[in-house]
Design a protein around this motif. Structure first.
Motif, PDB file in Angstrom:
ATOM      1  N   ARG A 183     -72.395 -91.959  21.050  1.00 12.33           N
ATOM      2  CA  ARG A 183     -73.774 -91.665  21.391  1.00 12.33           C
ATOM      3  C   ARG A 183     -73.701 -91.956  23.236  1.00 12.33           C
ATOM      4  N   ASP A 184     -72.794 -91.987  23.465  1.00 12.08           N
ATOM      5  CA  ASP A 184     -72.738 -91.868  25.468  1.00 12.08           C
ATOM      6  C   ASP A 184     -71.531 -91.112  25.355  1.00 12.08           C
ATOM      7  N   PRO A 185     -71.053 -89.838  25.943  1.00  8.32           N
ATOM      8  CA  PRO A 185     -69.923 -89.703  26.963  1.00  8.32           C
ATOM      9  C   PRO A 185     -68.800 -90.473  27.623  1.00  8.32           C
ATOM     10  N   SER A 186     -70.222 -90.316  28.357  1.00  5.56           N
ATOM     11  CA  SER A 186     -69.575 -91.020  29.336  1.00  5.56           C
ATOM     12  C   SER A 186     -69.321 -92.580  29.732  1.00  5.56           C
ATOM     13  N   PHE A 243     -68.147 -85.631  22.405  1.00  4.12           N
ATOM     14  CA  PHE A 243     -69.295 -84.846  22.575  1.00  4.12           C
ATOM     15  C   PHE A 243     -70.325 -85.318  21.689  1.00  4.12           C
ATOM     16  N   ARG A 244     -71.960 -85.218  22.382  1.00  3.93           N
ATOM     17  CA  ARG A 244     -73.579 -86.040  22.291  1.00  3.93           C
ATOM     18  C   ARG A 244     -73.284 -85.698  20.981  1.00  3.93           C
ATOM     19  N   GLY A 245     -73.270 -87.363  19.981  1.00  4.73           N
ATOM     20  CA  GLY A 245     -73.881 -87.260  19.208  1.00  4.73           C
ATOM     21  C   GLY A 245     -73.614 -89.224  18.205  1.00  4.73           C
ATOM     22  N   ASP A 263     -64.697 -83.601  32.603  1.00  2.00           N
ATOM     23  CA  ASP A 263     -65.852 -83.468  32.011  1.00  2.00           C
ATOM     24  C   ASP A 263     -66.452 -81.835  32.073  1.00  2.00           C
ATOM     25  N   PRO A 307     -73.550 -82.524  30.949  1.00  3.50           N
ATOM     26  CA  PRO A 307     -73.189 -84.696  30.844  1.00  3.50           C
ATOM     27  C   PRO A 307     -73.026 -84.319  28.753  1.00  3.50           C
ATOM     28  N   ASP A 308     -72.685 -83.312  27.742  1.00  4.81           N
ATOM     29  CA  ASP A 308     -72.518 -83.774  26.460  1.00  4.81           C
ATOM     30  C   ASP A 308     -71.087 -83.613  25.835  1.00  4.81           C
ATOM     31  N   TYR A 309     -70.503 -83.972  27.198  1.00  9.52           N
ATOM     32  CA  TYR A 309     -68.974 -83.374  26.318  1.00  9.52           C
ATOM     33  C   TYR A 309     -68.209 -83.722  27.358  1.00  9.52           C
TER      34      TYR A 309
END
Length: 126
Positions: free
Chosen positions: A22-25, A59-61, A41, A44-46
């Motif tokens: 939900r939050d890769p960071s 990954f963002r998901g 990085d 922002p999504d991987y």
């Protein structure tokens, strides 16, 4: 033959693992702090990781848990109690409290990005 050795080393083995987060960071910060994994990085999504033995990424998901049939990745720690304390201190939550099984003990947790993993140790460790 040395040009073929890397391919043979990886032949038919798990080579890379990807997790939905939900939050890769947040997942990155958690695994850096608790497990010492290294990250790179890719937007922002991987974010890709290297744990010293396996590489993968977040990954963002929407992650799945073992309760919904997702595979459960099990890590090892010589000192289970201190690692559990670090998991909780860095925002992880227990999904299954410590229990024993033939040959060891383990607990399962959710990291801040929503992934469920487990950590095991020998029965007499700690």
């Amino acid at each position: 033959m040395s040009g073929q050795e890397p391919a043979v080393k990886h032949e038919r083995r798990i080579d890379y693992v990807e997790f939905a987060s939900r939050d890769p960071s947040a997942s990155r910060r958690f695994f850096e702090q608790v497990f010492g994994w290294r990250f790179e990085d890719y937007g922002p999504d991987y974010t890709a990781f290297d744990d010293g033995g396996l590489q993968g990424g977040f990954f963002r998901g929407e992650p799945a848990t073992s309760g919904s049939g997702a595979p459960l990745v099990v890590l090892y720690a010589a000192r289970l109690a201190s690692l559990q304390a670090a998991v909780l201190a860095q925002g992880g939550t227990l999904s299954k409290a410590e229990f024993t099984f033939p040959g060891g003990r383990r607990f399962q947790f959710l990291e801040p990005g929503g992934n469920e993993l487990a950590v095991w140790s020998e029965r007499d460790a700690d």
